[in-house]
Design a protein around this motif. Structure first.
Motif, short mmCIF file in Angstrom:
data_model
loop_
_atom_site.label_atom_id
_atom_site.label_comp_id
_atom_site.label_asym_id
_atom_site.label_seq_id
_atom_site.Cartn_x
_atom_site.Cartn_y
_atom_site.Cartn_z
N ASN A 160 18.88 -3.08 38.43
CA ASN A 160 18.10 -3.42 37.24
C ASN A 160 17.36 -2.21 36.68
O ASN A 160 17.18 -2.10 35.47
CB ASN A 160 17.14 -4.57 37.52
N LYS A 161 16.95 -1.30 37.55
CA LYS A 161 16.35 -0.06 37.06
C LYS A 161 17.37 0.72 36.24
O LYS A 161 17.06 1.21 35.15
CB LYS A 161 15.87 0.81 38.24
N GLN A 162 18.59 0.82 36.76
CA GLN A 162 19.63 1.56 36.04
C GLN A 162 19.98 0.87 34.72
O GLN A 162 20.20 1.52 33.71
CB GLN A 162 20.88 1.74 36.90
N ARG A 163 20.01 -0.45 34.75
CA ARG A 163 20.27 -1.20 33.52
C ARG A 163 19.20 -0.89 32.47
O ARG A 163 19.50 -0.70 31.30
CB ARG A 163 20.30 -2.70 33.82
N ASN A 199 14.49 -12.36 30.71
CA ASN A 199 14.55 -11.45 29.57
C ASN A 199 15.17 -10.11 29.94
O ASN A 199 15.89 -9.52 29.14
CB ASN A 199 13.16 -11.24 28.98
N LEU A 200 14.91 -9.64 31.13
CA LEU A 200 15.46 -8.37 31.56
C LEU A 200 16.98 -8.47 31.75
O LEU A 200 17.73 -7.59 31.34
CB LEU A 200 14.81 -7.92 32.88
N ILE A 201 17.44 -9.55 32.35
CA ILE A 201 18.87 -9.69 32.67
C ILE A 201 19.67 -10.23 31.48
O ILE A 201 20.73 -9.70 31.15
CB ILE A 201 19.05 -10.59 33.91
N GLN A 202 19.16 -11.26 30.82
CA GLN A 202 19.92 -11.89 29.74
C GLN A 202 19.56 -11.36 28.36
O GLN A 202 20.26 -11.63 27.40
CB GLN A 202 19.67 -13.41 29.75
N GLY A 203 18.48 -10.64 28.26
CA GLY A 203 17.99 -10.22 26.95
C GLY A 203 17.02 -11.26 26.41
O GLY A 203 16.90 -12.35 26.95
N LEU A 237 10.75 -3.92 26.04
CA LEU A 237 11.19 -3.55 27.39
C LEU A 237 10.04 -2.92 28.17
O LEU A 237 9.86 -3.22 29.36
CB LEU A 237 12.39 -2.62 27.34
N TYR A 238 9.27 -2.06 27.53
CA TYR A 238 8.13 -1.45 28.21
C TYR A 238 7.17 -2.52 28.73
O TYR A 238 6.74 -2.49 29.88
CB TYR A 238 7.38 -0.48 27.28
N TRP A 239 6.83 -3.50 27.89
CA TRP A 239 5.89 -4.55 28.32
C TRP A 239 6.49 -5.38 29.45
O TRP A 239 5.76 -5.82 30.35
CB TRP A 239 5.49 -5.43 27.14
#
Length: 142
Positions: A83-86, A45-49, A65-67
């Motif tokens: 990933n932090k910067q993303r 979910n973080l990388i692909q949405g 995103l927070y969760w």
């Protein structure tokens, strides 16, 4: 009315069947956390949405995103700098020109997504050099 009642009963039975599959066999011992499965879900979910079925949650992007970020934190999993910067770039795209954050890019800012966005930034770090939160414009409604 009978049709509605029948649908309600069918829905309740379906939900109970699904939920019962996830109960531990021994109710005295908690079910173990499936950390690998959770991490795969979070990373994807973080990388692909998020999958398209989350379209109804469009105005809740800061919360989702927070969760996700909070889940990494709770499981003591560090995020790499890219990933932090993303995540930071994604959060900053939700910032409204007049200040605050909306539920997604171009959405009106209000308290709830602003709170979630700030909490998410607290997890991953500040926006970065030359970027700031807030607005230099005076508020007209104050």
């Amino acid at each position: 009315m009978i049709r509605t009642k029948l649908r309600q009963q069918t829905t309740k039975q379906t939900q109970e069947t699904i939920l019962l599959k996830h109960l531990p066999l021994n109710l005295d011992s908690p079910s173990p956390l499936q950390k690998d499965a959770h991490l795969q879900f979070l990373i994807r979910n973080l990388i692909q949405g998020l999958p398209s079925r989350y379209i109804s949650q469009d105005a809740s992007q800061p919360w989702l995103l927070y969760w996700t970020l909070q889940s990494f934190s709770v499981m003591s999993v560090a995020m790499d700098p890219n990933n932090k910067q993303r995540a930071i770039d994604t959060i900053m795209a939700w910032q409204h020109p007049d200040g605050g954050f909306g539920g997604g890019p171009g959405q009106a800012a209000h308290l709830l997504p602003t709170y979630a966005a700030v909490c998410a930034l607290a997890i991953v770090g500040r926006p970065g050099p030359g970027r700031r939160m807030g607005s230099d414009r005076p508020r007209e409604d104050v």
